[in-house]
Write a protein that holds these residues in place. Structure first.
Motif, PDB file in Angstrom:
ATOM      1  N   TYR A 121     -14.478 137.712  10.397  1.00 16.62           N
ATOM      2  CA  TYR A 121     -13.311 138.216   9.661  1.00 16.62           C
ATOM      3  C   TYR A 121     -13.420 137.858   8.183  1.00 16.62           C
ATOM      4  O   TYR A 121     -13.223 138.704   7.304  1.00 16.62           O
ATOM      5  CB  TYR A 121     -12.030 137.620  10.245  1.00 16.62           C
ATOM      6  N   SER A 122     -13.747 136.595   7.911  1.00 16.36           N
ATOM      7  CA  SER A 122     -13.858 136.149   6.530  1.00 16.36           C
ATOM      8  C   SER A 122     -14.997 136.860   5.804  1.00 16.36           C
ATOM      9  O   SER A 122     -14.851 137.275   4.649  1.00 16.36           O
ATOM     10  CB  SER A 122     -14.085 134.625   6.502  1.00 16.36           C
ATOM     11  N   GLY A 123     -16.120 137.023   6.494  1.00 18.26           N
ATOM     12  CA  GLY A 123     -17.255 137.707   5.883  1.00 18.26           C
ATOM     13  C   GLY A 123     -16.972 139.174   5.625  1.00 18.26           C
ATOM     14  O   GLY A 123     -17.284 139.704   4.548  1.00 18.26           O
ATOM     15  N   LEU A 124     -16.380 139.847   6.599  1.00 23.16           N
ATOM     16  CA  LEU A 124     -16.074 141.273   6.447  1.00 23.16           C
ATOM     17  C   LEU A 124     -15.031 141.501   5.363  1.00 23.16           C
ATOM     18  O   LEU A 124     -15.126 142.455   4.573  1.00 23.16           O
ATOM     19  CB  LEU A 124     -15.577 141.832   7.782  1.00 23.16           C
ATOM     20  N   ARG A 125     -14.035 140.638   5.286  1.00 23.32           N
ATOM     21  CA  ARG A 125     -13.008 140.755   4.252  1.00 23.32           C
ATOM     22  C   ARG A 125     -13.619 140.658   2.862  1.00 23.32           C
ATOM     23  O   ARG A 125     -13.317 141.466   1.979  1.00 23.32           O
ATOM     24  CB  ARG A 125     -11.946 139.671   4.441  1.00 23.32           C
ATOM     25  N   GLN A 126     -14.514 139.683   2.673  1.00 21.65           N
ATOM     26  CA  GLN A 126     -15.130 139.519   1.358  1.00 21.65           C
ATOM     27  C   GLN A 126     -16.054 140.681   1.036  1.00 21.65           C
ATOM     28  O   GLN A 126     -16.119 141.141  -0.114  1.00 21.65           O
ATOM     29  CB  GLN A 126     -15.916 138.200   1.317  1.00 21.65           C
ATOM     30  N   LEU A 127     -16.758 141.184   2.034  1.00 19.10           N
ATOM     31  CA  LEU A 127     -17.637 142.331   1.827  1.00 19.10           C
ATOM     32  C   LEU A 127     -16.841 143.563   1.386  1.00 19.10           C
ATOM     33  O   LEU A 127     -17.225 144.262   0.436  1.00 19.10           O
ATOM     34  CB  LEU A 127     -18.409 142.632   3.115  1.00 19.10           C
ATOM     35  N   LEU A 128     -15.735 143.827   2.056  1.00 19.21           N
ATOM     36  CA  LEU A 128     -14.928 145.001   1.734  1.00 19.21           C
ATOM     37  C   LEU A 128     -14.288 144.890   0.352  1.00 19.21           C
ATOM     38  O   LEU A 128     -14.285 145.864  -0.420  1.00 19.21           O
ATOM     39  CB  LEU A 128     -13.836 145.196   2.801  1.00 19.21           C
ATOM     40  N   LEU A 129     -13.763 143.717   0.026  1.00 17.83           N
ATOM     41  CA  LEU A 129     -13.125 143.536  -1.285  1.00 17.83           C
ATOM     42  C   LEU A 129     -14.145 143.646  -2.413  1.00 17.83           C
ATOM     43  O   LEU A 129     -13.896 144.304  -3.429  1.00 17.83           O
ATOM     44  CB  LEU A 129     -12.415 142.181  -1.336  1.00 17.83           C
ATOM     45  N   GLY A 130     -15.301 143.000  -2.238  1.00 14.93           N
ATOM     46  CA  GLY A 130     -16.336 143.070  -3.262  1.00 14.93           C
ATOM     47  C   GLY A 130     -16.905 144.477  -3.390  1.00 14.93           C
ATOM     48  O   GLY A 130     -17.150 144.961  -4.505  1.00 14.93           O
ATOM     49  N   GLY A 131     -17.116 145.132  -2.254  1.00 16.95           N
ATOM     50  CA  GLY A 131     -17.621 146.504  -2.288  1.00 16.95           C
ATOM     51  C   GLY A 131     -16.647 147.455  -2.952  1.00 16.95           C
ATOM     52  O   GLY A 131     -17.049 148.358  -3.701  1.00 16.95           O
ATOM     53  N   LEU A 132     -15.362 147.260  -2.700  1.00 19.29           N
ATOM     54  CA  LEU A 132     -14.344 148.108  -3.327  1.00 19.29           C
ATOM     55  C   LEU A 132     -14.330 147.919  -4.838  1.00 19.29           C
ATOM     56  O   LEU A 132     -14.249 148.900  -5.600  1.00 19.29           O
ATOM     57  CB  LEU A 132     -12.968 147.778  -2.748  1.00 19.29           C
TER      58      LEU A 132
END
Length: 235
Positions: free
Chosen positions: A207-218
């Motif tokens: 969850y933490s990894g996916l959240r950071q990936l999505l925010l950074g990618g956005l």
């Protein structure tokens, strides 16, 4: 003491002396420089030397800025805490009886028997320094012997920002001609950073990894879009 509990467990540092600036620095360095490079790639020719220049400049400027900001912020926080501690020290010296009653009332509010609360407060006030420490912990919620360190925060922020910001630049330094390698490395690093942070929180690693990936990618996608709009006009 039960067989399962031996009293030897430890707790991690939760005062934010180095962990917060380190995590924030790494994430900010990775996201901001990844977004900067994506924006430059969207507004200039892919593989342009200006992308590398912008990435390295963003690394240096961001690392020094983060370090300076962290140092000033934590130093101000430390100075404020010390000022409040001195105010409490003066109150104990001027009104020792009233402060003892106040401490006893704090214990009673926590559920201690009134007589016991008064005895505990009286015991603490036999030593002015011990009384000060207890008042500071109860009223300010801080440990006077464990205040945040500005230099530690600044160095943690500087190093971690630089490391994070270097990741999206690395593919270009190795000869990449498009943003794709930087994209892959940055998104992978974002996920890993998020997953690592979960080790000191209660969130699951995915969850933490996916959240950071999505925010950074956005953030990178939006900056790339801005680059494609602004770049041609400037060129």
């Amino acid at each position: 003491m039960t067989e399962e509990h031996h009293g030897d467990h430890t707790h991690r540092d939760v005062n934010g002396g180095w962990l917060r600036p380190a995590v924030f620095g790494a994430m900010d360095g990775l996201v901001s420089n990844f977004a900067l490079i994506a924006g430059m790639d969207g507004g200039t020719e892919s593989g342009s030397k200006f992308i590398v220049l912008a990435g390295l400049a963003g690394l240096a400027a961001g690392a020094f800025s983060m370090a300076a900001g962290e140092y000033t912020s934590v130093a101000s926080q430390r100075e404020l805490a010390r000022a409040e501690i001195e105010i409490e020290r003066a109150e104990i010296q001027r009104h020792p009886v009233d402060e003892e009653i106040e401490l006893a009332e704090t214990y009673r509010a926590k559920g201690l028997d009134p007589d016991l609360a008064s005895k505990v407060a009286k015991q603490f006030h036999t030593d002015p320094e011990q009384a000060l420490e207890e008042h500071v912990r109860e009223e300010l919620g801080i440990d006077p012997h464990d205040l945040p360190k500005p230099l530690v925060a600044a160095m943690s922020s500087f190093i971690c920002f630089a490391v994070g910001a270097f990741i999206p630049v690395l593919p270009y330094l190795l000869g990449a001609a498009t943003v794709v390698p930087a994209l892959i490395m940055s998104l992978t690093a974002l996920f890993i950073c998020g997953a690592v942070v979960s080790r000191v929180t209660t969130r699951s690693w995915w969850y933490s990894g996916l959240r950071q990936l999505l925010l950074g990618g956005l953030a990178a996608a939006l900056t790339y879009f801005v680059g494609t709009l602004v770049g041609p006009g400037i060129g």
